[in-house]
Design an enzyme around this catalytic site. Structure first.
Site, PDB file in Angstrom:
ATOM      1  N   LYS A 188      30.353  21.641 -53.402  1.00 22.14           N
ATOM      2  CA  LYS A 188      31.306  22.614 -53.876  1.00 22.14           C
ATOM      3  C   LYS A 188      32.726  21.866 -54.144  1.00 22.14           C
ATOM      4  CE  LYS A 188      29.770  26.925 -51.426  1.00 22.14           C
ATOM      5  NZ  LYS A 188      29.787  27.773 -50.419  1.00 22.14           N
ATOM      6  N   TYR A 193      35.630  28.093 -57.447  1.00 21.44           N
ATOM      7  CA  TYR A 193      34.439  26.964 -57.094  1.00 21.44           C
ATOM      8  C   TYR A 193      33.519  26.445 -58.107  1.00 21.44           C
ATOM      9  CZ  TYR A 193      34.395  30.776 -53.401  1.00 21.44           C
ATOM     10  OH  TYR A 193      34.685  31.556 -52.391  1.00 21.44           O
ATOM     11  N   ASP A 250      28.984  37.969 -42.461  1.00 18.65           N
ATOM     12  CA  ASP A 250      29.672  36.768 -41.881  1.00 18.65           C
ATOM     13  C   ASP A 250      29.756  37.214 -40.170  1.00 18.65           C
ATOM     14  OD1 ASP A 250      29.551  35.179 -43.925  1.00 18.65           O
ATOM     15  OD2 ASP A 250      31.573  35.672 -44.658  1.00 18.65           O
TER      16      ASP A 250
END
Length: 201
Positions: free
Chosen positions: A72, A132, A169
């Site tokens: 990335k 990104y 997450d």
């Protein structure tokens, strides 16, 4: 553009020149020549992503099976964020360590995160945008995460901002669990893949 090697191998910070005038400003957050000089190969582009986050939002720690993984190149076109890179590569001399960079829309710094490294960030203000450039398309079966609140990692989230974390997450394994489950990339395999990319260019 100035390139700086970060404390974890295979990740870099890039600082472009910003040209302001009475109309606003112009900046080139990604410049191929500077990237190749620092990293040793061109940035392959498989997908571009944009996220918009409220203050306190944490995204990550995300990583992908390597090879091919997903490198990335990230920058912040609006707002500000604390960007964190975690070395999740088993066998790396810096395994389990992290480094961080402040990304914002005044300096337009960018960070390159090589395949196999973990990536996370916290938005420091509402409406923060992350851009990104990803080396590979999203592969849901090869994507993984480590819990960003893992006390053993002790990531540098600001104490004065309430964290906002997704269920995905929050329920991600801690680093020790991910290691025991065999989810983490192998350092030797990652390095071999980096060499393959450099040889191809």
């Amino acid at each position: 553009m100035h390139a700086r090697r970060l404390s974890i191998p295979d990740c870099f910070e890039f600082t472009p020149r910003v040209f302001p005038d009475h109309r606003g400003l112009f900046v080139a957050p990604y410049q191929e020549e500077a990237f190749v000089d620092a990293v040793g190969h061109r940035l392959r582009l498989g997908q571009t992503n944009t996220s918009v986050s409220r203050r306190g939002s944490i995204r990550g720690v995300h990583f992908a099976d390597t090879p091919p993984g997903q490198a990335k190149y990230v920058y912040c076109p609006s707002g500000s964020m604390l960007d964190v890179i975690v070395d999740l590569r088993v066998g790396s001399p810096t395994f389990g360590e992290w480094t961080s960079v402040l990304l914002d829309s005044s300096e337009y710094k960018a960070v390159y995160i090589a395949e196999g490294l973990g990536h996370a960030f916290m938005a420091l203000e509402d409406g923060t945008i992350m851009a990104y450039l990803c080396s590979e398309p999203y592969n849901p079966t090869g994507e993984h995460g480590v819990n960003p609140m893992d006390a053993d990692l002790a990531l540098p989230w600001p104490q004065d901002i309430e964290p906002v974390v997704s269920e995905k997450d929050t329920t991600a394994p801690y680093l020790k669990e991910a290691l025991e489950q065999g989810l983490l990339p192998q350092y030797d395999a990652c390095v071999a893949y980096y060499e393959k990319l450099r040889a191809a260019d």
